[in-house]
Design a protein around this motif. Sequence first.
Motif, PDB file in Angstrom:
ATOM      1  N   ASP A  23      20.176  33.718  52.319  1.00 15.18           N
ATOM      2  CA  ASP A  23      19.978  34.965  52.588  1.00 15.18           C
ATOM      3  C   ASP A  23      18.783  34.977  53.732  1.00 15.18           C
ATOM      4  N   GLY A  67      25.152  35.473  52.371  1.00 10.48           N
ATOM      5  CA  GLY A  67      26.451  35.087  51.834  1.00 10.48           C
ATOM      6  C   GLY A  67      26.629  33.910  51.585  1.00 10.48           C
ATOM      7  N   PHE A 153      19.286  42.415  43.551  1.00 11.29           N
ATOM      8  CA  PHE A 153      18.823  40.972  43.258  1.00 11.29           C
ATOM      9  C   PHE A 153      17.305  40.790  43.250  1.00 11.29           C
TER      10      PHE A 153
HETATM   11  O1  LIG Z   1      27.132  39.609  49.342  1.00 10.14           O
HETATM   12  P1  LIG Z   1      27.906  38.768  48.532  1.00 10.14           P
HETATM   13  O2  LIG Z   1      28.897  37.829  49.541  1.00 10.14           O
HETATM   14  O3  LIG Z   1      28.377  39.398  47.727  1.00 10.14           O
HETATM   15  O4  LIG Z   1      26.833  37.752  47.908  1.00 10.14           O
HETATM   16  C1  LIG Z   1      25.726  37.181  48.449  1.00 10.14           C
HETATM   17  C2  LIG Z   1      24.426  37.591  47.984  1.00 10.14           C
HETATM   18  O5  LIG Z   1      24.353  37.287  46.389  1.00 10.14           O
HETATM   19  C3  LIG Z   1      23.118  36.857  46.148  1.00 10.14           C
HETATM   20  O6  LIG Z   1      23.168  36.333  44.851  1.00 10.14           O
HETATM   21  C4  LIG Z   1      22.358  36.440  47.246  1.00 10.14           C
HETATM   22  O7  LIG Z   1      21.125  36.696  47.247  1.00 10.14           O
HETATM   23  C5  LIG Z   1      23.450  36.894  48.521  1.00 10.14           C
HETATM   24  O8  LIG Z   1      22.365  38.218  49.068  1.00 10.14           O
END
Ligand SMILES: O=P(O)(O)OC[C@H]1O[C@@H](O)[C@H](O)[C@@H]1O
Length: 256
Positions: A23, A67, A153
Amino acid sequence: MSENVEQTYNAKKYRTPDGVPADIVMFTLTKRERKTVTKTLPLRELKVMLIRRKKWPCAGMWALPGGFCQEDESIYDAATRELKEETGVDGGHLEYLGVYSTPGRDPRGWIISHAFFALVEEWMLEQRQASDDAGEVGLFTLQEALEELELAFDHRDIIKDAYLRIQQQMLQTTIARQFLPRHFTLSELYQVIQTVVPEFKEPNFIRKITSTRSRQGILKEVRDEAGNPVSSNQYSQRPAQLYMFTDHEPLLSIYT
Ligand SMILES: O=P(O)(O)OC[C@H]1O[C@@H](O)[C@H](O)[C@@H]1O
């Protein structure tokens, strides 16, 4: 590992995470010229870039760009890639922030996120775009992001930690350079520091930054080919000396 153990070792025996995303907390300082009669510094604001999620989980909520890391890339490469794919930002200062692993942080399973922060100049956001899986992209003040938006999240915790980290770095390192043109006046430098750390007040800033021994060497005066000092009156009535950062990073102590 001896050859025998290597042959019998079975990685599948151990539970591994269901995913390891990266992230990115992407900060920028926006700069708007003010329409005033007398020349004055532009209005600068610290902003964080968020994307509106399109899909489950947390569909419709604002989130950090990020991601999943792929098997053939490092987590740092994943952060660089995701930032580019989701926001169009390619380059800038990217630094590791920390790992976020509270059980249950993502309803999809055991998902451990590695967070980074990026400091990006405003012009780099010009080609910004949201890709297919990210929805809208927006720039928000820290107050909006932390107090007004519903974030996906544990992204509020990540943004809080990143904000604290850049505030500390703003006072202890030369990261202000990421938000300034190559040549700047000391008033601009002071304004950039205060934009990121509003509590920072140093009435003798100019005297201290140019004379305190522990700070010496981080800045140097800009000079022309003939060696004469170069000044600017872009933001002041009287010309002000221009400065630039050197490569020197002093080791500062809270005890002196
Ligand atoms: O956006 P997708 O690919 O669904 O998942 C990535 C996210 O899933 C979360 O745990 C992380 O913090 C990240 O932002």
